[in-house]
Motif scaffolding. Sequence first.
Motif, PDB file in Angstrom:
ATOM      1  N   ASP A 165       0.826  -1.210   0.000  1.00 56.02           N
ATOM      2  CA  ASP A 165       0.000   0.000   0.000  1.00 56.02           C
ATOM      3  C   ASP A 165       0.865   1.268   0.000  1.00 56.02           C
ATOM      4  OD1 ASP A 165      -2.550   1.561   2.067  1.00 56.02           O
ATOM      5  OD2 ASP A 165      -2.401   1.398  -0.123  1.00 56.02           O
ATOM      6  N   TYR A 166       1.844   1.299  -0.904  1.00 53.95           N
ATOM      7  CA  TYR A 166       2.744   2.447  -1.023  1.00 53.95           C
ATOM      8  C   TYR A 166       2.295   3.272  -2.235  1.00 53.95           C
ATOM      9  CZ  TYR A 166       7.152   5.070  -1.356  1.00 53.95           C
ATOM     10  OH  TYR A 166       8.111   6.050  -1.400  1.00 53.95           O
ATOM     11  N   LYS A 167       1.469   4.306  -1.990  1.00 52.38           N
ATOM     12  CA  LYS A 167       0.841   5.080  -3.054  1.00 52.38           C
ATOM     13  C   LYS A 167       1.863   5.827  -3.908  1.00 52.38           C
ATOM     14  CE  LYS A 167      -3.501   4.173  -2.087  1.00 52.38           C
ATOM     15  NZ  LYS A 167      -4.368   3.462  -3.042  1.00 52.38           N
ATOM     16  N   ARG A 168       2.922   6.334  -3.257  1.00 54.82           N
ATOM     17  CA  ARG A 168       3.917   7.087  -4.012  1.00 54.82           C
ATOM     18  C   ARG A 168       4.601   6.197  -5.066  1.00 54.82           C
ATOM     19  NH1 ARG A 168       4.869  11.899  -5.976  1.00 54.82           N
ATOM     20  NH2 ARG A 168       7.076  12.256  -6.377  1.00 54.82           N
ATOM     21  N   GLY A 169       4.977   5.011  -4.657  1.00 53.32           N
ATOM     22  CA  GLY A 169       5.596   4.086  -5.593  1.00 53.32           C
ATOM     23  C   GLY A 169       4.640   3.670  -6.696  1.00 53.32           C
TER      24      GLY A 169
END
Length: 750
Positions: free
Chosen positions: A123-127
Motif C-alpha cells: 500500500d505504497y501510493k507514491r511508488g
Amino acid sequence: MRFKLLLLLCLLLGTGLWLSTSVQGSDNEEQSSVAQLEAQLPQAKGREKGEILTELVEAYRDNNPPLSLEYAQQALSSFAKYPDEKRHITVLNNMAWAHITLGQYEQAQARTNQSQALSKEVDYKRGLYVSVTMQGIIYWRTADYQSALKNFEQALEIAKEQQDTRGIANTTNYIAIIHQTLGEPKKALEYFQSAFEMQQQIGEEKSIAVSLNNLANIHGTSGNYSLALDYQLKSLTIRERINDVPGLAQVLGNIGLTYFYLEDYDMALSYLQRALGYYETLQDKLGIAEMLTNLGAVHQRKHQFDAALHQYQSALALAQELDDVAMMSRIKIDIASAYIELGDADLAQEYAEPALQKIINLKIIPLQANALLVSAKIAKLKGETTQAIHLTNRSIEVATDVEDKRMVRDAYQYLYQIYKDRGDLAQALYYLELFKQVNDEMFNSESDQRVAFLLSHFEAEKREQQIKLLQADQSLKRKEIEQQRYTRNVWIASLCASFAFILLFVNRMHQNKINRSLNENIKSQRELIQAVAHEFRAPLARVQLAFDMLEDSLVADNTKLLSTKINDGLTELEKLIKEALDFIQLENKSRALHTSELKIGNMLSRLLESHVDLYPDIHFELTEKGPQPCVVQADSHQLNRAVSNIVRNAARFAETQVQVTLNNLSQHYEICIEDDGPGIPVAERQRVIEPFVRLDLSRCRDSGGVGLGLALAKKISEAHGGKLIVGSSTLGGAKLTIRCPKKPPPTSNS
C-alpha cells in the motif's frame, strides 16, 4: 511540421527528468555527495548498504544509466537479504527509467510491473504513482497513445488522492504531451499552462525549467519562434545553473530547432551538435537519433544532400534498433523530402509511401499533414498534377484541424506553384492570396503574443521592485517610485514605437517586393511585344518595298519578279503568324493531341530523306537502339513537326554531319539530334528554347527561323508528357533530346 514532432519527442526526454524527484523515497531526502557514498559502500552492511545503493542508483540514473543499473542489481541482492519495501520500489522505478533512456522498453515494462505489484502489496501510493506514470511513458514511446493517456489519467487520480501538488503538475504535463501528439493543441495548451502555474507555486527550479521549455514548444509548433526562443533561453539559464546534464541536452536541441526555423542554420548546427554531444555522453539512443535527424534537416536546407542523407540513415538505423515506429516513419518522410529536392521521385516514393500509411494507422495527426504534402510533391515530380493537388488539399485539411498555420501556409504556397506551372493564373493568384493571408496572420499573431510577453515580464519586474521599495527609506521609496514610473512610460513608448516601426518596415518591404514583381512582368511583356513586332515588320517591309517598286516601274519584265517578292513576303508573314498561333495554343494547352499508333523509326527515316535535298552538303545518319520497331502512342503530325524543327536547326549550324539516334527504353523513348557545329554555350541552353529567342542578336534572317522552332519543339514534347533537353554532343556541336513516355497523359481542351 518537423518542428512540432521533434519538439514533442524532445519534450518527453525533458519531462521524464521530473522523475528525479518523483521516484525518490521520502526517507532519503538528506544525501551525501556521490564520492562520499561510493567511499562508504565497501564498509556498509545490512540495511545501510541498501540505503547507499539506492542513493547511488538515483544519482547515476540520468547521467550514467548503465552504471545506475549496475548499482540497482546490487541493491536488489541486498533487499533479498535485508527487505526494505519502499527502497525496493524506488530502485525498480529508477531501473525502469534507465531502461527507457537506453531504449530497452521490454525490460522497463517488466520493472514497472514488479514495482506496481509490490506497491499494491505494501500500500505504497507514491511508488504506485511513479510506476503507473512510467508505464504511460513506455506506451508513449511505443506509439500506443490511448494506453499512455489512460495510464497518465490513472496516475493523476493517485496524485490528487495523495494531495501531491508536484505529482499533479508532472502528470498534467504528460497528459498535455499526449493531447499535443494527437493533434489537440488547445487541450494541450490548457494542461501545459496549468502545470506551469503549479510548478511556480512549488518553486523548484528544475520543474520550472521544464515548464518553460514546454511552453516554448507549444508556441514553437504554432510558428511563434521568437517567443519560443525566449522561453527556451530562460530554461537554459536555469539548467546551466543547476548543472542538469539531461535537461541541457534537451533544451539545447530545442533551441537548435528554433534557430532552424528562424533560418539561422549556423546557429542551429552549433546548438544541435552541442546537444548531440550530451546525448552521446548519456548513451541516450533516442536523443541521439533525434539530433541526427535534426542535423540532417539543417544540411538539407543548406543543400548538402550527401551529409543530410548520411545523418538521416544513421538516425533511421537507431530508430529501427529501438523499434520506434513513429520515429522511423518521420525519418523516412525526411529522407523522401531530400530525394524530392534531388529530383528522384522513385526513391522518394519508396520511403514516403509506407511511412504515410504507418502514420495514418498510428493516427499521428500532426505528422499526417507533412507526409501528405511530401506525397503531393512526389506526385507532381512524376507528372501526376491532379493527384498532387488532391494530396495538397488533404494536407491543408489535416493542418487546419490541428491549427498548424505554418503547414497550411506552406501547402497554399505549393498549390500556387502547381497552378502557376500549369498556366492557370487565376487559380495561382487565388492561392497566392491565401498564402499571403495566412503568412500575415502568423506575423500578426507572433507580434501580438510578443508584446503580451514583454508586458507580462515588465509587470513582473515592476512587482519585484515594489517589494524592494517597501524595505527602503520612505524618501528613497518616493524617488524610486517616480523613477520606476518614468522608466515604465519610456519602455512602453519605446515598445510601441518599435512595434510601429517594424510594421511599417515589413509593409514597405512587402510593397517593394510586389513592385519589383510587377516591373519584371511589365518588362517581360514589353520585350515579347517588341520581339513579335520586329519579326512581323520584316516580311511586311519587303511587301511594302515590292509595292513601291511596282508603282515606280510597271515594266512587264519586272512585274513577275515583284509579284514573286510580294507572294514570298506574304507567305513568310503567314508562316510566322501560324507558328506564333501554334505556340500560343500549345502554351495555353488549348490544342488537343490526336494520338495514334506510330512507328518512330519509320517517321525519322522519312523525315531525314526529305532533308537530304535541302542540305546537300550535310550527311544525315539514323541509328536505332533497343527493341525495334519502336511503337508509341503519339500525335504523328505534331511530333514530326518538333523533330523537323530540331533537325533543320542542327543542319543550319552543322559543318558536315547530323546524327539522329532513337533509344527505345522500357517506359519511354528518346530522340537525340546531334551536329558537329559550334554548339550552344551552357549559359544560353535554357534561353535558346524560349519563344522569339535567337542567339544571333542581329536577328538576321539569313540563318532562317524566327526563334519559335525550338520553343514549339519544347511545347510539343511537354504536351506528350515529356521534355526537351539541351546539351553538348560528342561530335563537337549541340545535342537536343526529346524524351517522352510511350503513352502521353490524357489532354483536354481549355
